[in-house]
Write an enzyme that holds these catalytic residues in place. Structure first.
Site, PDB file in Angstrom:
ATOM      1  N   CYS A  72       0.823  -1.210   0.000  1.00  0.00           N
ATOM      2  CA  CYS A  72       0.000   0.000   0.000  1.00  0.00           C
ATOM      3  C   CYS A  72       0.859   1.263   0.000  1.00  0.00           C
ATOM      4  O   CYS A  72       2.004   1.248   0.446  1.00  0.00           O
ATOM      5  CB  CYS A  72      -0.899   0.017   1.233  1.00  0.00           C
ATOM      6  SG  CYS A  72      -2.057  -1.349   1.332  1.00  0.00           S
ATOM      7  N   GLU A  74       0.611   3.895   1.899  1.00  0.00           N
ATOM      8  CA  GLU A  74       0.966   4.338   3.238  1.00  0.00           C
ATOM      9  C   GLU A  74       2.226   3.637   3.727  1.00  0.00           C
ATOM     10  O   GLU A  74       3.131   4.250   4.266  1.00  0.00           O
ATOM     11  CB  GLU A  74      -0.185   4.077   4.220  1.00  0.00           C
ATOM     12  CG  GLU A  74      -1.446   4.857   3.900  1.00  0.00           C
ATOM     13  CD  GLU A  74      -2.432   4.093   3.024  1.00  0.00           C
ATOM     14  OE1 GLU A  74      -2.000   3.474   2.011  1.00  0.00           O
ATOM     15  OE2 GLU A  74      -3.633   4.126   3.327  1.00  0.00           O
TER      16      GLU A  74
END
Length: 159
Positions: A72, A74
């Site tokens: 991801c 993040e």
């Protein structure tokens, strides 16, 4: 016995309600989102982190045909920041996600795995990281700590 759980977050009116730094983070997350490698899901996510030293680090999701080998936005951003600035606190994290060709979207919060990773760095720095998640249109939600999005969290205190 049922109990009520209170989760605190702030709804920010729109992009123009952000301060100058927050606008830079929004813009960085939106720009890096376009560089996401998402040929399987076509769901592009961008993330920008403000470090205590003023650096802005950004990253995007990276997919892989061998699910779940991708990562991801993040976590790509957090891990890069932690590897290159290990002793610098993370102050703010901005995330924007939407399908590749979308012109409009809804705010997308970090997934469970990303919430757990953010929690790890909050614990390491002994301080919350403000989390902003936004739509392409500038609808924005903000929490003061990932614990607002992960209220029954698991950290090193359980080990």
């Amino acid at each position: 016995m049922e109990k009520e759980l209170k989760i605190t977050f702030e709804s920010i009116e729109n992009y123009n309600s952000l301060d100058a730094i927050e606008k830079k983070l929004f813009d960085a997350a939106q720009k890096i989102r376009e560089k996401a490698y998402a040929p399987y899901s076509n769901f592009q996510v961008g993330c920008a982190i403000l470090l205590e030293n003023g650096e802005i680090i950004s990253g995007s999701n990276q997919e892989n045909a061998a699910y779940p080998s991708g990562l991801c936005a993040e976590r790509t951003t957090i891990f890069w920041a932690a590897a290159n600035f290990p002793d610098v606190k993370m102050k703010k994290l901005f995330v924007i996600g939407a399908p590749k060709d979308a012109v409009s979207s809804v705010p997308i919060p970090p997934c469970g795995g990303c919430r757990q990773s953010i929690l790890e760095y909050e614990a390491k720095q002994k301080e919350g990281i403000e989390i902003y998640f936004a739509s392409l249109d500038g609808e924005i939600y903000k929490t003061k700590t990932i614990r607002d999005l992960l209220p029954f969290s698991f950290d090193s205190s359980y080990l």
